[in-house]
Design an enzyme around this catalytic site. Structure first.
Site, PDB file in Angstrom:
ATOM      1  N   GLU A 318      -3.570  39.165   6.239  1.00 30.19           N
ATOM      2  CA  GLU A 318      -3.605  37.806   5.692  1.00 30.19           C
ATOM      3  C   GLU A 318      -2.361  37.015   6.106  1.00 30.19           C
ATOM      4  O   GLU A 318      -2.451  35.941   6.695  1.00 30.19           O
ATOM      5  CB  GLU A 318      -3.693  37.893   4.166  1.00 30.19           C
ATOM      6  CG  GLU A 318      -3.646  36.562   3.458  1.00 30.19           C
ATOM      7  CD  GLU A 318      -3.584  36.717   1.951  1.00 30.19           C
ATOM      8  OE1 GLU A 318      -3.857  35.722   1.257  1.00 30.19           O
ATOM      9  OE2 GLU A 318      -3.251  37.811   1.446  1.00 30.19           O
ATOM     10  N   HIS A 319      -1.189  37.512   5.735  1.00 30.02           N
ATOM     11  CA  HIS A 319       0.074  36.850   6.086  1.00 30.02           C
ATOM     12  C   HIS A 319       0.791  37.696   7.139  1.00 30.02           C
ATOM     13  O   HIS A 319       0.977  38.892   6.936  1.00 30.02           O
ATOM     14  CB  HIS A 319       0.994  36.729   4.873  1.00 30.02           C
ATOM     15  CG  HIS A 319       0.387  36.058   3.688  1.00 30.02           C
ATOM     16  ND1 HIS A 319      -0.004  36.739   2.554  1.00 30.02           N
ATOM     17  CD2 HIS A 319       0.103  34.750   3.464  1.00 30.02           C
ATOM     18  CE1 HIS A 319      -0.499  35.887   1.683  1.00 30.02           C
ATOM     19  NE2 HIS A 319      -0.458  34.676   2.208  1.00 30.02           N
TER      20      HIS A 319
END
Length: 437
Positions: A318-319
């Site tokens: 995600e990040h």
């Protein structure tokens, strides 16, 4: 060579937990479908000890929430929303309607049409995530959504004033104080007091995420979201303190949030692990972050940037925070990620709260096939076509008729044939006889 200095828990443990969540959510959805508002209220009492006369806030209650904030707090919310609105508007302006004559006499086009009604879920039971109001409500507003319902759970037995204020400032048409599965199901299926929406967006815990998964198809959703993930890609140009801060800053989301250090420096890897132990002694959210790091944290050492790129693309996190001498190497080559944070001067928290990009992002390797929430998620790109003259209708009809014949679609073929008979030079063409070259 890729080496794991620390690994997280096994996949089987995660699958066992997922099965329990699925069964719980199935039962709640069925109960609310059958009992409506009564079931919603029952679950609100059970899970949140919350049983107000009305889950929907009045304008007076919204104004009262705003009065509980200081001028500085309101200014900070306004600043964050300005950044997010600005970038969302830039994205919206990049999405142009199209109309073009693609063949003599044939006009094709598409329009970007906003979804009519959207339900935005704002997490707020453990942490009052008012930033999620900016990311969902505000982005939907920029897209032109006609009706925006926004909901958040009570916080310590009352509406959280900052969340309510953020939802109102972002432009929510209806504000509910209702949390958990019962909130997203009520918005999706509709009850006597809550009209149904066409789409659900916003992050939530594993139960909320599973509810969105099971409701998908009945309504649209932004994406299938799991626990927050963060990957720090670093070399020896940064230090262990910075890496540890950025890993623990996301690990505090929950005990199942993976945080991974991927590095070409074994010295940095050991320094980061030591810094994490030190920082956990003083971090206020250490109980959650320590559990997350113990169960889901990983440290991976590679020999080259190429190996790190391979691992990062496979993780599809995600990040992804890149703190290397050449972060543009990863910007130009990395294909699977929710959002990139390039260089030590930025970080995931900036993206989560204020910098302007959206923080609702793909997890569970979904970044292999989708990006995160953005203004385009609230828009349906719908095509249309127009034929300008008889000659073109007959010409396209002839091609269509022959193609339908190859597929044995007689009814489709007749749709073409009737246009050839009426607009072309073959008025006596019988039914279902394909036009031949």
């Amino acid at each position: 060579m890729i080496r794991y200095l620390k690994q997280g828990r096994s996949g089987q443990v995660k699958m066992d937990a997922d099965a329990k969540v699925r069964a719980t959510v199935e039962g709640i959805i069925k109960h609310i479908e059958e009992q409506g508002d009564a079931a919603v209220r029952e679950y609100s009492r059970k899970f949140d000890n919350w049983d107000p006369a009305d889950f929907r806030l009045s304008q007076a209650q919204i104004e009262e929430a705003r009065k509980q904030l200081s001028p500085r707090e309101i200014e900070d919310i306004a600043f964050a929303q300005k950044q997010i609105r600005n970038f969302a508007q830039i994205q919206r302006d990049s999405m142009l309607d199209v109309e073009v004559e693609t063949h003599p006499g044939v006009v094709l086009g598409h329009k970007h049409i906003p979804v009519n009604a959207v339900g935005c879920y704002i997490p707020g039971g453990k942490y009052p995530m008012l930033a999620s109001a900016h990311m969902s409500v505000l982005t939907a507003k920029v897209a032109g959504v006609g009706r925006i319902v926004s909901t958040a759970p009570p916080y310590h037995g009352a509406p959280h004033p900052a969340i309510v204020t953020a939802m109102a400032m972002a432009g929510a048409d209806e504000i509910l104080v209702l949390g958990g599965v019962q909130a997203v199901v009520a918005m999706a299926v509709g009850t006597h007091s809550v009209a149904p929406v066409d789409m659900l967006v916003g992050p939530g815990n594993m139960f909320v995420a599973e509810a969105k998964r099971q409701l998908y198809g009945r309504v649209g959703i932004d994406l299938f979201a799991g626990p927050t993930e963060t990957l720090v890609i670093a070399d020896d140009s940064v230090d262990g303190e910075l890496c540890a801060v950025d890993l623990l800053g996301q690990a505090e989301h929950g005990p199942t949030s993976p945080a991974i250090l991927l590095t070409t420096s074994e010295a940095l890897a050991h320094d980061t692990m030591a810094q994490i132990r030190r920082q956990l002694d003083k971090l206020p959210t250490a109980v959650v972050a320590a559990k997350s790091w113990a169960d889901c944290g990983e440290v991976i050492v590679c020999d080259t940037d190429e190996e790190m790129l391979q691992v990062a693309d496979d993780l599809a996190f995600e990040h992804v925070q890149v703190m290397t001498r050449d972060p543009d190497y990863f910007l130009s080559r990395l294909t699977n990620f929710g959002a990139l944070f390039l260089g030590p001067r930025t970080n995931v928290a900036f993206g989560d709260k204020v910098i302007g990009t959206n923080h609702t992002l793909p997890t569970n390797r979904n970044a292999r096939y989708t990006g995160g929430l953005w203004v385009g998620k609230f828009l349906k790109t719908c095509t249309y076509q127009r034929v300008l003259n008889d000659q073109t209708s007959a010409e396209i009809g002839a091609y269509c008729s022959r193609l339908c014949h190859m597929e044995n679609f007689a009814g489709h073929g007749e749709q073409a044939n009737i246009r050839v008979r009426r607009y072309g030079a073959q008025p006596d063409l019988p039914w279902y006889e394909p036009v031949r070259a």
